[in-house]
Design a protein around this motif. Structure first.
Motif, PDB file in Angstrom:
ATOM      1  N   PRO A  27       0.802  -1.232   0.000  1.00  0.00           N
ATOM      2  CA  PRO A  27       0.000   0.000   0.000  1.00  0.00           C
ATOM      3  C   PRO A  27       0.830   1.275   0.000  1.00  0.00           C
ATOM      4  O   PRO A  27       0.381   2.316  -0.474  1.00  0.00           O
ATOM      5  N   TRP A  28       2.043   1.206   0.520  1.00  0.00           N
ATOM      6  CA  TRP A  28       2.904   2.381   0.616  1.00  0.00           C
ATOM      7  C   TRP A  28       3.695   2.659  -0.657  1.00  0.00           C
ATOM      8  O   TRP A  28       4.348   3.699  -0.781  1.00  0.00           O
ATOM      9  N   ALA A  29       3.647   1.718  -1.617  1.00  0.00           N
ATOM     10  CA  ALA A  29       4.506   1.801  -2.796  1.00  0.00           C
ATOM     11  C   ALA A  29       4.250   3.049  -3.627  1.00  0.00           C
ATOM     12  O   ALA A  29       5.184   3.735  -4.050  1.00  0.00           O
ATOM     13  N   THR A  30       2.981   3.367  -3.875  1.00  0.00           N
ATOM     14  CA  THR A  30       2.652   4.508  -4.735  1.00  0.00           C
ATOM     15  C   THR A  30       3.214   5.805  -4.176  1.00  0.00           C
ATOM     16  O   THR A  30       3.813   6.606  -4.908  1.00  0.00           O
ATOM     17  N   ASP A  31       3.055   6.016  -2.877  1.00  0.00           N
ATOM     18  CA  ASP A  31       3.567   7.237  -2.255  1.00  0.00           C
ATOM     19  C   ASP A  31       5.090   7.270  -2.280  1.00  0.00           C
ATOM     20  O   ASP A  31       5.692   8.323  -2.536  1.00  0.00           O
ATOM     21  N   PHE A  32       5.719   6.132  -2.025  1.00  0.00           N
ATOM     22  CA  PHE A  32       7.182   6.079  -2.003  1.00  0.00           C
ATOM     23  C   PHE A  32       7.751   6.385  -3.386  1.00  0.00           C
ATOM     24  O   PHE A  32       8.750   7.109  -3.518  1.00  0.00           O
ATOM     25  N   ILE A  33       7.104   5.860  -4.426  1.00  0.00           N
ATOM     26  CA  ILE A  33       7.536   6.128  -5.796  1.00  0.00           C
ATOM     27  C   ILE A  33       7.386   7.613  -6.112  1.00  0.00           C
ATOM     28  O   ILE A  33       8.274   8.240  -6.689  1.00  0.00           O
ATOM     29  N   ALA A  34       6.243   8.190  -5.710  1.00  0.00           N
ATOM     30  CA  ALA A  34       5.996   9.613  -5.976  1.00  0.00           C
ATOM     31  C   ALA A  34       6.999  10.510  -5.254  1.00  0.00           C
ATOM     32  O   ALA A  34       7.407  11.550  -5.772  1.00  0.00           O
ATOM     33  N   GLU A  35       7.406  10.088  -4.077  1.00  0.00           N
ATOM     34  CA  GLU A  35       8.344  10.876  -3.270  1.00  0.00           C
ATOM     35  C   GLU A  35       9.776  10.808  -3.793  1.00  0.00           C
ATOM     36  O   GLU A  35      10.619  11.616  -3.398  1.00  0.00           O
ATOM     37  N   ASN A  36      10.043   9.849  -4.666  1.00  0.00           N
ATOM     38  CA  ASN A  36      11.408   9.642  -5.158  1.00  0.00           C
ATOM     39  C   ASN A  36      11.469   9.710  -6.681  1.00  0.00           C
ATOM     40  O   ASN A  36      12.035   8.842  -7.346  1.00  0.00           O
ATOM     41  N   SER A  37      10.888  10.777  -7.203  1.00  0.00           N
ATOM     42  CA  SER A  37      10.816  10.951  -8.657  1.00  0.00           C
ATOM     43  C   SER A  37      12.181  11.228  -9.290  1.00  0.00           C
ATOM     44  O   SER A  37      12.319  11.164 -10.507  1.00  0.00           O
ATOM     45  N   PHE A  38      13.191  11.541  -8.466  1.00  0.00           N
ATOM     46  CA  PHE A  38      14.549  11.697  -9.003  1.00  0.00           C
ATOM     47  C   PHE A  38      15.029  10.377  -9.588  1.00  0.00           C
ATOM     48  O   PHE A  38      15.749  10.352 -10.590  1.00  0.00           O
ATOM     49  N   TYR A  39      14.624   9.276  -8.957  1.00  0.00           N
ATOM     50  CA  TYR A  39      15.046   7.949  -9.416  1.00  0.00           C
ATOM     51  C   TYR A  39      13.988   7.263 -10.274  1.00  0.00           C
ATOM     52  O   TYR A  39      14.314   6.685 -11.310  1.00  0.00           O
ATOM     53  N   CYS A  40      12.743   7.284  -9.842  1.00  0.00           N
ATOM     54  CA  CYS A  40      11.672   6.629 -10.605  1.00  0.00           C
ATOM     55  C   CYS A  40      10.916   7.718 -11.367  1.00  0.00           C
ATOM     56  O   CYS A  40      10.101   8.446 -10.790  1.00  0.00           O
ATOM     57  N   ILE A  41      11.188   7.817 -12.643  1.00  0.00           N
ATOM     58  CA  ILE A  41      10.704   8.926 -13.462  1.00  0.00           C
ATOM     59  C   ILE A  41       9.201   8.793 -13.702  1.00  0.00           C
ATOM     60  O   ILE A  41       8.746   7.791 -14.262  1.00  0.00           O
ATOM     61  N   PRO A  42       8.404   9.778 -13.294  1.00  0.00           N
ATOM     62  CA  PRO A  42       6.945   9.643 -13.339  1.00  0.00           C
ATOM     63  C   PRO A  42       6.316   9.801 -14.718  1.00  0.00           C
ATOM     64  O   PRO A  42       5.226   9.321 -14.957  1.00  0.00           O
ATOM     65  N   ASP A  43       6.986  10.477 -15.651  1.00  0.00           N
ATOM     66  CA  ASP A  43       6.383  10.744 -16.956  1.00  0.00           C
ATOM     67  C   ASP A  43       7.385  10.467 -18.074  1.00  0.00           C
ATOM     68  O   ASP A  43       7.785  11.376 -18.807  1.00  0.00           O
TER      69      ASP A  43
END
Length: 213
Positions: free
Chosen positions: A7-23
């Motif tokens: 459940p926490w994955a989506t927020d963690f990914i959003a918080e670390n957009s330097f590494y996991c590119i959102p777009d």
């Protein structure tokens, strides 16, 4: 294969957009700008929990690495490793590899890694194998001329199929090993699956192929 929901994955990914590119579709043709240099770009299709891509990035600071993984609950483990490593030359994409050409321009990628891909053993699932000719077309679209694919697996059936698929496609064989860990190959970085299977005594198969001119 089922993956446990986090459940926490989506927020963690959003918080670390330097590494996991959102777009990533908006970064097509701009990856050198994202990394801030003109170093070669290597991608791993099906990066799993990220050990390979992060360790490769540590070992090769003059190469940019992008790990591609479809499942959020899996890529978040890779993201944890990337954040902990605190290195600038690794990025992650939580996307479907079938749309590679939406994220990379022609010639923007220098090498593709395929590590312990799902073998999809049933004949009716052949098109899902990452070494099927449809995927080879995709890699060709984004790779530089004479770009390379480096492939590892513990599955002999998939390895034999892949060698045939590469050959029928016209790819040139640069290297092949039927027992990587008992070969003279240097600089091997293991994935999570590789550590698991090799510890049980299974041989690891590896090959390198490149597209012709």
């Amino acid at each position: 294969m089922r993956f446990r929901n986090k459940p926490w994955a989506t927020d963690f990914i959003a918080e670390n957009s330097f590494y996991c590119i959102p777009d990533p579709e908006n970064q097509k043709g701009k990856w050198n700008e994202i990394f801030g240099n003109n170093n070669p770009i290597h991608i791993e299709v099906g990066t799993g929990k990220g050990t390979f891509v992060t360790e490769m990035a540590k070992a090769n600071p003059t190469i940019n690495y992008i790990g591609i993984e479809l499942f959020e609950s899996v890529i978040v483990k890779a993201l944890e490793k990337a954040v902990a490593a605190d290195i600038p030359n690794v990025k992650l994409l939580n996307v479907n590899a079938q749309k590679l050409a939406d994220y990379f321009e022609a010639g923007e990628v220098d090498r593709v890694y395929l590590n312990f891909s799902d073998p999809w053993p049933k004949t009716r699932h052949e098109k899902r194998r990452l070494t099927y000719k449809g995927f080879l077309d995709l890699y060709k679209e984004v790779l530089v001329p004479q770009g390379e694919i480096h492939f590892k697996t513990d599955n002999r059936g998939l390895f034999e199929y892949s060698l045939m698929s590469f050959s029928e496609y016209g790819l040139l064989l640069k290297y092949v090993s039927l027992d990587l860990h008992n070969s003279e190959f240097e600089g091997n970085i293991m994935t999570e699956y590789e550590e698991k299977f090799s510890s049980k005594g299974f041989p690891i198969y590896r090959c390198e192929v490149k597209y012709p001119e």
